[in-house]
Design an enzyme around this catalytic site. Structure first.
Site, mmCIF file in Angstrom:
data_model
loop_
_atom_site.group_PDB
_atom_site.id
_atom_site.type_symbol
_atom_site.label_atom_id
_atom_site.label_comp_id
_atom_site.label_asym_id
_atom_site.label_seq_id
_atom_site.Cartn_x
_atom_site.Cartn_y
_atom_site.Cartn_z
ATOM 1 N N GLY A 128 0.836 -1.194 0.000
ATOM 2 C CA GLY A 128 0.000 0.000 0.000
ATOM 3 C C GLY A 128 0.867 1.239 0.000
ATOM 4 O O GLY A 128 2.005 1.213 -0.468
ATOM 5 N N CYS A 129 0.355 2.314 0.539
ATOM 6 C CA CYS A 129 1.083 3.576 0.568
ATOM 7 C C CYS A 129 2.419 3.409 1.278
ATOM 8 O O CYS A 129 2.475 2.882 2.389
ATOM 9 C CB CYS A 129 0.243 4.630 1.288
ATOM 10 S SG CYS A 129 1.089 6.205 1.499
ATOM 11 N N PHE A 130 3.488 3.871 0.643
ATOM 12 C CA PHE A 130 4.812 3.679 1.257
ATOM 13 C C PHE A 130 5.004 4.479 2.532
ATOM 14 O O PHE A 130 5.858 4.159 3.335
ATOM 15 C CB PHE A 130 5.965 3.878 0.280
ATOM 16 C CG PHE A 130 5.948 5.106 -0.598
ATOM 17 C CD1 PHE A 130 5.427 6.314 -0.204
ATOM 18 C CD2 PHE A 130 6.514 5.018 -1.862
ATOM 19 C CE1 PHE A 130 5.449 7.430 -1.035
ATOM 20 C CE2 PHE A 130 6.548 6.123 -2.700
ATOM 21 C CZ PHE A 130 6.008 7.333 -2.285
#
Length: 185
Positions: A19-21
């Site tokens: 997902g979002c880093f």
């Protein structure tokens, strides 16, 4: 295997997309044995993409974190166990409200020798989740670091809405679930 700046320290590298880093970076910087975390992009077809290009979803890249770790302190298996707890490996191209191929679940190998352990953990998680895991396991390709403002994003922006409501709970889940793996000091 790459050698870090410490003469005696032998490190290894694994790259993970969960997902979002910002979320995965915020967790892994707190893991004992992880000596460096870098947010970046991998396994797409555009060379050195920008965040804006990756967010459009047409470069093929995934938002990832590249972990440099000391296998004498933490094993690949332990890193992957943390990885599978802090994100949902059963949602294709999505983590929560973040949707698109850039948010896919993935394990990207810098060393083919790590494939056996990664596949074993992936198979165990898939069995535990009734065969619903969509995590890809591939060799790392076309990696580039994300722009500077993405590095240490949670540390630098803890009050930002996404950080407060999405990242912070993931960090808290890690701390509570893996208290023995949290860096101290």
């Amino acid at each position: 295997m790459q050698t870090s700046s410490h003469a005696q320290l032998q490190t290894k590298v694994i790259t993970l997309g969960g997902g979002c880093f910002w979320c995965t970076e915020a967790v892994f910087v707190r893991v004992s044995g992880v000596v460096a975390v870098e947010s970046g992009y991998c396994n797409g077809h555009t060379r050195n993409p920008t965040y804006a290009q990756v967010c459009k979803g047409d470069t093929g890249h995934n938002e990832v974190v590249r972990l440099v770790y000391d296998p004498q302190v933490i094993s690949l298996r332990e890193l992957l166990e943390i990885f599978f707890v802090i994100h949902d490996p059963t949602t294709l191209n999505r983590q929560g409200n973040d949707a698109g191929t850039q948010y896919r679940s993935g394990i990207y190998l810098s060393d083919e020798a790590d494939r056996e352990v990664a596949q074993q953990v992936l198979d165990e998680v898939n069995a535990a989740l009734s065969g619903r895991v969509v995590t890809e396991l591939r060799p790392l390709s076309n990696y580039s670091a994300a722009e500077a403002y993405h590095q240490d994003y949670f540390e630098n922006n803890p009050q930002q809405g996404y950080c407060a409501f999405v990242v912070a709970p993931k960090v808290q889940k890690f701390v509570q679930t893996f208290a023995d793996k949290v860096k101290h000091g």
